[in-house]
Design an enzyme around this catalytic site. Structure first.
Site, PDB file in Angstrom:
ATOM      1  N   ARG A 127      90.224  13.661  60.889  1.00 46.49           N
ATOM      2  CA  ARG A 127      89.915  13.113  59.565  1.00 46.49           C
ATOM      3  C   ARG A 127      88.811  13.932  58.906  1.00 46.49           C
ATOM      4  O   ARG A 127      88.066  14.654  59.599  1.00 46.49           O
ATOM      5  CB  ARG A 127      89.490  11.645  59.692  1.00 46.49           C
TER       6      ARG A 127
ATOM      7  N   GLY B  77      78.965  -3.665  66.430  1.00 40.11           N
ATOM      8  CA  GLY B  77      77.986  -2.585  66.274  1.00 40.11           C
ATOM      9  C   GLY B  77      77.889  -1.641  67.453  1.00 40.11           C
ATOM     10  O   GLY B  77      76.804  -1.122  67.747  1.00 40.11           O
TER      11      GLY B  77
ATOM     12  N   ASN C 176      73.893  -8.182  70.216  1.00 39.89           N
ATOM     13  CA  ASN C 176      73.386  -7.274  69.185  1.00 39.89           C
ATOM     14  C   ASN C 176      73.179  -8.073  67.897  1.00 39.89           C
ATOM     15  O   ASN C 176      74.057  -8.159  67.047  1.00 39.89           O
ATOM     16  CB  ASN C 176      74.376  -6.129  68.968  1.00 39.89           C
TER      17      ASN C 176
ATOM     18  N   GLY D 126      83.391  -4.132  73.674  1.00 42.64           N
ATOM     19  CA  GLY D 126      83.164  -5.345  72.894  1.00 42.64           C
ATOM     20  C   GLY D 126      84.123  -5.396  71.722  1.00 42.64           C
ATOM     21  O   GLY D 126      84.784  -4.403  71.401  1.00 42.64           O
ATOM     22  N   PRO D 127      84.209  -6.517  71.070  1.00 41.73           N
ATOM     23  CA  PRO D 127      85.124  -6.667  69.930  1.00 41.73           C
ATOM     24  C   PRO D 127      84.722  -5.772  68.759  1.00 41.73           C
ATOM     25  O   PRO D 127      83.584  -5.291  68.679  1.00 41.73           O
ATOM     26  CB  PRO D 127      84.981  -8.150  69.555  1.00 41.73           C
ATOM     27  N   SER D 128      85.643  -5.578  67.834  1.00 43.80           N
ATOM     28  CA  SER D 128      85.334  -4.834  66.609  1.00 43.80           C
ATOM     29  C   SER D 128      84.279  -5.582  65.812  1.00 43.80           C
ATOM     30  O   SER D 128      84.278  -6.813  65.757  1.00 43.80           O
ATOM     31  CB  SER D 128      86.601  -4.677  65.751  1.00 43.80           C
ATOM     32  N   GLY D 129      83.363  -4.818  65.213  1.00 44.62           N
ATOM     33  CA  GLY D 129      82.367  -5.424  64.337  1.00 44.62           C
ATOM     34  C   GLY D 129      81.060  -5.775  65.005  1.00 44.62           C
ATOM     35  O   GLY D 129      80.139  -6.266  64.328  1.00 44.62           O
TER      36      GLY D 129
ATOM     37  N   ARG E 261      82.429  -4.647  56.190  1.00 46.32           N
ATOM     38  CA  ARG E 261      82.831  -3.246  56.396  1.00 46.32           C
ATOM     39  C   ARG E 261      83.751  -2.770  55.275  1.00 46.32           C
ATOM     40  O   ARG E 261      83.766  -1.583  54.943  1.00 46.32           O
ATOM     41  CB  ARG E 261      83.525  -3.081  57.748  1.00 46.32           C
TER      42      ARG E 261
ATOM     43  N   ARG F 182      92.527  -8.231  62.751  1.00 50.91           N
ATOM     44  CA  ARG F 182      91.357  -7.769  63.505  1.00 50.91           C
ATOM     45  C   ARG F 182      90.474  -8.947  63.924  1.00 50.91           C
ATOM     46  O   ARG F 182      89.940  -8.968  65.031  1.00 50.91           O
ATOM     47  CB  ARG F 182      90.563  -6.774  62.669  1.00 50.91           C
TER      48      ARG F 182
END
Length: 313
Positions: free
Chosen positions: A158, A131, A283, A126-129, A252, A263
């Site tokens: 990281r 969840g 969602n 799914g796309p960014s953001g 975010r 994005r």
């Protein structure tokens, strides 16, 4: 000349030689009215006497249950003997069970009627953001039999990340070696670093009967669709609207304004790939549990299919 009393006794004697069932006369019996020196009527030398109608074996709550029968059945030597089946009200379950097996001529199998379902490969994208990470984290908590594949990457670790949990961290040389040996199911070059899915990890957990969950971006999902075709389940995760999606990306606070613009533009394009997936899960903000339950229902529905998906890695 026989007297009436002698004839009556002969008739009673002949009837007593029948099959001992009420209202059932034997098709073969001795003629009580013939001469005492005469031979009994028998199919080999004369016609068998028959009643002119079909009869059912009587059934009552204190007797046995049997199949319909006629005089002709008694004449057929090939007809198997009907095993009486006691009524469940007057016999134990084991006794009725054994009688049913004997009547049918075979034992009842204790093997499962439906075999265990095949392990699934579930691809979530799914796309960014939208969840994805939150949904997968919660799904991991409620479905212990799922294995969430850890992706291999060539980027540096990281702060706070754990090798083998967040990613399998390796050098570019090690990653390129895996590509050369065909050890990756799918891989891509993202912002100068490699990401890929190790095949061996999937094989090991599928052999244990675990379902596999892959979290990939839209590009990775398209690649996996070409490789796995219909052997995997593809789920598209979305927000309830474009407006809601953009607000989540803003909240975010992880990108610069230029990166945020890129994005958001990418997310709008990625939404066009929805029809390439098998299922879509919305969602909604504040309804994580509802999204996870819907995803669980998709998994359960796939496992209940008569024609199971078969994934070979």
């Amino acid at each position: 000349m026989p007297t009436h009393s002698m004839l009556f006794r002969r008739l009673c004697f002949s009837i007593s030689k029948s099959y001992h069932k009420p209202f059932f006369l034997s098709p073969i019996f001795t003629n009580p009215f013939g001469d005492s020196r005469s031979c009994p009527i028998h199919p080999s030398n004369s016609k068998t006497q028959r009643l002119g109608f079909q009869r059912k074996v009587s059934v009552n709550s204190h007797s046995f249950v049997s199949e319909n029968t006629t005089n002709s059945i008694m004449d057929d030597p090939k007809t198997p003997t009907v095993v009486p089946i006691p009524h469940p009200d007057y016999a134990g379950r084991a006794e009725v069970f054994r009688a049913l097996e004997a009547s049918l001529g075979s034992a009842f199998s204790s093997q499962p009627i439906v075999p265990a379902p095949n392990p699934l490969i579930i691809v979530i994208s799914g796309p960014s953001g939208v969840g994805k990470d939150a949904v997968i984290k919660r799904l991991r908590e409620v479905r212990e039999e799922l294995h969430f594949v850890v992706t291999a990457t060539s980027r540096a670790k990281r702060p706070g990340e754990v090798d083998g949990k967040d990613y399998f961290f390796m050098s570019k040389e090690e990653f390129l070696s895996m590509i050369e040996k065909n050890e990756l199911l799918e891989y891509a070059l993202v912002y100068g670093d490699y990401k890929g899915i190790p095949k061996q990890q999937i094989r090991e957990y599928m052999a244990k009967g675990c379902d596999i969950v892959l979290r990939v971006d839209i590009q990775g999902a398209a690649t996996l669709r070409r490789i796995l075709r219909n052997s995997a389940v593809f789920v598209f995760l979305v927000a309830e609207s474009e407006e809601a999606l953009v607000k989540r990306l803003i909240d975010r606070k992880t990108e610069t304004t230029e990166a945020l613009l890129m994005r958001v533009a990418s997310a709008k394009e990625e939404l066009k790939h929805l029809k390439e997936f098998d299922y879509v899960v919305v969602n909604k903000e504040g309804d994580l549990e509802g999204s996870v339950k819907l995803l669980e229902s998709i998994i359960d529905a796939e496992k209940a299919k008569v024609q199971q998906r078969i994934a070979v890695i």
